[in-house]
Scaffold this active site. Structure first.
Site, PDB file in Angstrom:
ATOM      1  N   CYS A 169      -3.598  -8.103   6.197  1.00 47.14           N
ATOM      2  CA  CYS A 169      -3.360  -6.724   6.623  1.00 47.14           C
ATOM      3  C   CYS A 169      -3.558  -6.598   8.145  1.00 47.14           C
ATOM      4  CB  CYS A 169      -4.288  -5.758   5.885  1.00 47.14           C
ATOM      5  SG  CYS A 169      -3.966  -4.058   6.378  1.00 47.14           S
TER       6      CYS A 169
ATOM      7  N   GLN B 203      -4.980  -6.905  -5.951  1.00 45.30           N
ATOM      8  CA  GLN B 203      -5.368  -7.448  -4.646  1.00 45.30           C
ATOM      9  C   GLN B 203      -6.579  -6.705  -4.102  1.00 45.30           C
ATOM     10  OE1 GLN B 203      -3.468  -6.753  -0.756  1.00 45.30           O
ATOM     11  NE2 GLN B 203      -3.112  -8.946  -0.664  1.00 45.30           N
TER      12      GLN B 203
ATOM     13  N   ALA C 298       0.843  -1.196   0.000  1.00 50.35           N
ATOM     14  CA  ALA C 298       0.000   0.000   0.000  1.00 50.35           C
ATOM     15  C   ALA C 298       0.880   1.248   0.000  1.00 50.35           C
ATOM     16  CB  ALA C 298      -0.921  -0.020   1.216  1.00 50.35           C
TER      17      ALA C 298
ATOM     18  N   ASN D  79       7.115 -15.480   2.064  1.00 53.91           N
ATOM     19  CA  ASN D  79       7.269 -14.034   2.174  1.00 53.91           C
ATOM     20  C   ASN D  79       7.701 -13.654   3.588  1.00 53.91           C
ATOM     21  OD1 ASN D  79       5.038 -11.364   2.767  1.00 53.91           O
ATOM     22  ND2 ASN D  79       6.871 -11.156   1.530  1.00 53.91           N
TER      23      ASN D  79
END
Ligand code: FMN
Length: 305
Positions: A100, A70, A18, A201
């Site tokens: 998130c 996304q 973001a 990740n």
């Protein structure tokens, strides 16, 4: 790895970031070896209600090898409507955010809050696939919601059972936010448990950490913070030496943004990237100050004279 019909050779991915993974950053990362890049997270509800800011996040270009978006949200109906929205037509892959950690999002039962509801995740993925018209739907998850709630394996299985085409696992729990270390063990546990492709990740910032991530057996590796201000990271982890001038990177990034945004907006958007490009360089402070005062592309580039 293969995601639907899309075959990745090296499995290197720029995940959603973001405020950063704009079309300019994505194109630079592709140039340095990323095979799949994602837009930043976009509100399914915002899209359905035609929020103008939401649409700005969806700029994409024919030269992007694979276009991936996304979405975040909670209710499966909004996801379905968002996926059927014409603004999402250019996208090849649809990823759903289950990671998130931000309070505002979690309070709404969105993002990582959904890690506590594997049945809802199953429902969301299933409904998204119904709406996606054959396009692959993927999920991005965390290790769990908290240390007591480390259920990445259960959630990944729910995504697989619902028909998800790939799962990305960030090896931190929600309560860690971005601190501490990503847990590679849980990424390995997910990889061992599912048969769909798994992308690992967390904390990949050089070749060594990349090889460590690969040792878990994952099919792909997503690099987020390591790529901010350093799109060349994708070549570096592959062991390829890269030479570039920061001014050239900034120029290319700006050129890309200018294809979509008015100059004023492009200039504003590039500032945070430039701050990252020059980080650690000699004279970074003065350069940043100069760039933050700039109002035109020329003024930005002149600060590198
Ligand atoms: C500033 C910032 C913004 C992020 N935005 C998103 C987002 O929109 N969607 C998402 O799934 N993850 C988002 N993430 C998480 C990253 O994609 C990634 O999972 C996380 O940073 C761990 O990877 P890294 O150690 O390579 O940075 C964001 C991370 C940062 C630092």
């Amino acid at each position: 790895m293969q995601i639907g019909e899309f075959v990745l050779q090296n499995g290197l991915i720029l995940p959603p970031i973001a405020g950063y993974s704009d079309i300019g950053m994505r194109m630079l990362c592709v140039r340095y070896g990323a095979e799949l890049t994602f837009t930043e997270m976009v509100s399914a509800k915002g899209l359905v209600y035609n929020n103008e800011n939401t649409k700005e996040l969806l700029f994409t270009h024919d030269t992007e090898p694979i276009k991936a978006v996304q979405l975040f949200g909670r209710e499966e109906d909004f996801f379905q409507k968002a996926i059927r929205h014409e603004a999402l037509r250019p996208f090849d892959i649809i990823d759903i955010n289950f990671g998130c950690p931000v309070n505002k999002i979690v309070r709404n039962g969105e993002g990582s809050a959904l890690m506590k509801e594997p049945e809802q995740i199953y429902k969301i993925i299933k409904k998204c696939i119904e709406a996606a018209d054959g396009r692959p739907v993927t999920g991005k998850i965390r290790a769990g919601f908290s240390q007591e709630w480390r259920n990445a394996v259960e959630v990944a299985l729910a995504i697989q059972d619902a028909g998800g085409a790939m799962v990305t696992v960030h090896g931190r729990t929600r309560d860690m936010m971005y601190s501490g270390k990503a847990d590679l063990e849980i990424i390995k546990e997910v990889k061992d448990a599912v048969s769909i492709p798994v992308t690992g990740n967390g904390d990949v910032c050089d070749r060594e950490s990349y090889l460590r991530m690969l040792s878990t057996g994952v099919d792909g590796v997503a690099i987020a913070r390591g790529a901010i201000g350093r799109p060349s990271i994708f070549s570096e982890v592959l062991g390829k030496g890269v030479q570039f001038e920061i001014k050239e990177l900034v120029r290319e990034h700006l050129d890309e943004l200018l294809k979509y945004y008015p100059e004023r907006v492009a200039v504003n958007n590039i500032k945070k990237h430039v701050a990252c490009y020059v980080k650690g360089q000699r004279g970074a402070k003065q350069r940043k100050e100069q760039v933050f005062r700039a109002e035109t592309t020329t003024q930005i580039l002149d600060s590198f004279a």
